[in-house]
Design an enzyme around this catalytic site. Structure first.
Site, PDB file in Angstrom:
ATOM      1  N   HIS A  81       0.832  -1.199   0.000  1.00 20.92           N
ATOM      2  CA  HIS A  81       0.000   0.000   0.000  1.00 20.92           C
ATOM      3  C   HIS A  81       0.871   1.255   0.000  1.00 20.92           C
ATOM      4  O   HIS A  81       0.567   2.238  -0.694  1.00 20.92           O
ATOM      5  CB  HIS A  81      -0.911  -0.034   1.235  1.00 20.92           C
ATOM      6  CG  HIS A  81      -1.694   1.215   1.462  1.00 20.92           C
ATOM      7  ND1 HIS A  81      -1.301   2.185   2.370  1.00 20.92           N
ATOM      8  CD2 HIS A  81      -2.842   1.674   0.896  1.00 20.92           C
ATOM      9  CE1 HIS A  81      -2.174   3.171   2.363  1.00 20.92           C
ATOM     10  NE2 HIS A  81      -3.115   2.889   1.484  1.00 20.92           N
ATOM     11  N   GLU A  94       2.160   1.804  -3.444  1.00 17.70           N
ATOM     12  CA  GLU A  94       1.100   2.366  -4.288  1.00 17.70           C
ATOM     13  C   GLU A  94       1.055   3.886  -4.163  1.00 17.70           C
ATOM     14  O   GLU A  94       0.985   4.622  -5.158  1.00 17.70           O
ATOM     15  CB  GLU A  94      -0.250   1.761  -3.886  1.00 17.70           C
ATOM     16  CG  GLU A  94      -1.458   2.414  -4.526  1.00 17.70           C
ATOM     17  CD  GLU A  94      -2.607   2.616  -3.556  1.00 17.70           C
ATOM     18  OE1 GLU A  94      -3.085   3.762  -3.441  1.00 17.70           O
ATOM     19  OE2 GLU A  94      -3.019   1.634  -2.911  1.00 17.70           O
ATOM     20  N   HIS A  95       1.113   4.386  -2.929  1.00 22.56           N
ATOM     21  CA  HIS A  95       1.106   5.834  -2.702  1.00 22.56           C
ATOM     22  C   HIS A  95       2.303   6.512  -3.356  1.00 22.56           C
ATOM     23  O   HIS A  95       2.184   7.534  -4.024  1.00 22.56           O
ATOM     24  CB  HIS A  95       1.126   6.122  -1.200  1.00 22.56           C
ATOM     25  CG  HIS A  95      -0.229   6.148  -0.570  1.00 22.56           C
ATOM     26  ND1 HIS A  95      -0.702   7.217   0.144  1.00 22.56           N
ATOM     27  CD2 HIS A  95      -1.224   5.221  -0.553  1.00 22.56           C
ATOM     28  CE1 HIS A  95      -1.927   6.956   0.582  1.00 22.56           C
ATOM     29  NE2 HIS A  95      -2.257   5.747   0.182  1.00 22.56           N
ATOM     30  N   GLU A 117      -3.743   8.182   7.811  1.00 20.03           N
ATOM     31  CA  GLU A 117      -4.760   7.343   7.182  1.00 20.03           C
ATOM     32  C   GLU A 117      -5.057   6.119   8.042  1.00 20.03           C
ATOM     33  O   GLU A 117      -6.223   5.731   8.215  1.00 20.03           O
ATOM     34  CB  GLU A 117      -4.264   6.901   5.798  1.00 20.03           C
ATOM     35  CG  GLU A 117      -5.256   6.079   5.012  1.00 20.03           C
ATOM     36  CD  GLU A 117      -4.728   5.653   3.647  1.00 20.03           C
ATOM     37  OE1 GLU A 117      -5.154   4.582   3.153  1.00 20.03           O
ATOM     38  OE2 GLU A 117      -3.900   6.384   3.069  1.00 20.03           O
TER      39      GLU A 117
END
Length: 435
Positions: A67, A70-71, A142
């Site tokens: 993840h 991905e960012h 987040e």
């Protein structure tokens, strides 16, 4: 180029595998103004223990790194990919699941520029220790946001019950502690291993000309150099197929107005490979519809008794290496709801007796939903499964549904719905300490 025709839907899917191994799928819809594209790698949050490309030993990487990667791919040394898409009048996004990471755009203009931008930003990584440190704070916020989301906590609570010794039980984004261990080198090692073109596929659907698009992509790929591909060696996850690791029940107290209950059914049976696996998935979805949809007799009975309401629902997940069902809802009678859901599952075969008419109606309903989904470019592309179901698309689903019989549903119920596979997780309102 391989051509798959679906005359009953007046659709044609064009597929090609490029010299570097990248698989591309084109579904032209020239009567649409919009084009949607999604580039996916077979790499998700559970893939944190593997042999990095060029090495020989398995290494474990911090939870949440897929993840995080991905960012970071959107941010380059001198620009941000989001800004480029915005310049071309397109929307862009990305998501990471347990087993895949996808990058996408949708646009009504500059389609060719959007396709090359998608390929370029995903295939041109830039990570530095400075930008990695900056991202830790953003993703940390987040993670904390999801920690405050009671529905997210409910979902991962039941996954932790079903898979307590498996990386599935860890939040896709990781933890604040785990992401703080990520380095730029870690990101490059993961990227080189899993972002090989041969481990990726591109699906484009919308208003474009196939041959011109294929040439554009071939030219884009031809000027890029990639490491020689190697088979990806993931650590084998241990999946308890006897249910011994399942935690039967847990609960926690949070600041919620009403209790929340979720029942998980862990797949202890073996899913067949290829299209047979998709057929199995559809059979389980039909089974859950018959047992728990608002059209079932038990749903109406429980609704009238105030045990469930419109928040009640179910879901089935089947990905590489695992599958499970969840049934959940907000209720003032959490124990009654979980007991009722479990009782329905344990007596499913009795419930399905003489349900031929209900089964046919359910099958028609699911076929209708599938046809309706064909109007959505996003649904067509997002529901494509490359390796998992032998490249099946949304257009293959209807025929598989038609083949299913009530006997098939009973057979799936017998192998999937097992008492030892069931777990319950509840979130109860935190008691007022001042009382």
């Amino acid at each position: 180029m391989e051509i798959n025709s679906y005359p009953q839907f007046d659709e044609t899917l064009y597929t090609a595998t490029l010299d570097n191994g990248l698989k591309v799928n084109f579904l032209p819809r020239t009567d649409f103004h919009k084009t949607y594209g999604i580039l996916t790698t077979d790499y998700g949050s559970v893939d944190n223990e593997f042999v990095p490309l060029g090495e020989t030993e398995i290494r474990r990487f911090p939870d949440g790194i897929a993840h995080f990667l991905e960012h970071k791919l959107f941010e380059k040394e001198d620009h941000d990919a989001f800004e480029l898409f915005g310049k071309y009048g397109a929307d862009a996004n990305a998501f990471t699941s347990f087993t895949r990471t996808s990058y996408l755009f949708q646009t009504t203009q500059n389609v060719a520029k959007c396709v090359t931008t998608l390929l370029d930003f995903v295939q041109t990584p830039y990570f530095s220790e400075k930008t990695v440190e900056k991202e830790k704070g953003i993703i940390g916020q987040e993670i904390k946001m999801y920690d405050d989301d009671s529905n997210w906590r409910l979902y991962f609570g039941i996954i932790e019950n079903m898979y307590p010794k498996n990386s599935l039980s860890i939040d896709i984004a990781g933890t604040v502690d785990s992401i703080n261990k990520i380095t730029a080198k870690d990101l490059y090692d993961c990227y080189k291993t899993f972002y090989q073109p041969s481990n990726m596929d591109l699906f484009l659907v919308g208003n474009f000309e196939v041959e011109a698009m294929l040439e554009l992509i071939k030219e884009n790929q031809a000027v890029k150099e990639f490491p020689s591909p190697e088979p990806i060696k993931r650590a084998e996850e241990f999946f308890d197929l006897e249910g011994r690791d399942i935690i039967p029940y847990r609960m926690t107290e949070l600041e919620v107005q009403r209790p929340k209950t979720i029942i998980g059914i862990k797949g202890l049976d073996k899913v067949p490979a290829g299209r047979a696996g998709l057929r199995y998935k559809l059979a389980v979805e039909l089974l859950l519809y018959l047992l728990y949809s608002e059209t079932s007799d038990k749903y109406l009975e429980l609704y009238d008794e105030g045990i469930l309401d419109d928040s009640f629902g179910y879901d089935f997940s089947l990905e590489r290496g695992f599958h499970f069902a969840t049934i959940s809802g907000d209720t003032n009678k959490p124990q009654e709801l979980s007991n009722a859901v479990i009782e329905i599952a344990e007596h499913a075969l009795e419930f399905l007796d003489d349900k031929e008419a209900a089964f046919e109606l359910a099958k028609r309903e699911l076929i209708g939903r599938n046809i309706q989904a064909m109007n959505s470019l996003e649904s067509i592309a997002n529901r494509y499964e490359a390796e998992l179901f032998e490249n099946a698309t949304l257009f293959d689903v209807g025929a598989l549904l038609e083949q299913l019989t009530l006997a098939d549903i009973k057979a799936v119920a017998k192998q999937f719905l097992r008492s030892e596979a069931i777990s319950v997780y509840q979130i109860l309102p935190k008691e007022d300490e001042d009382k």
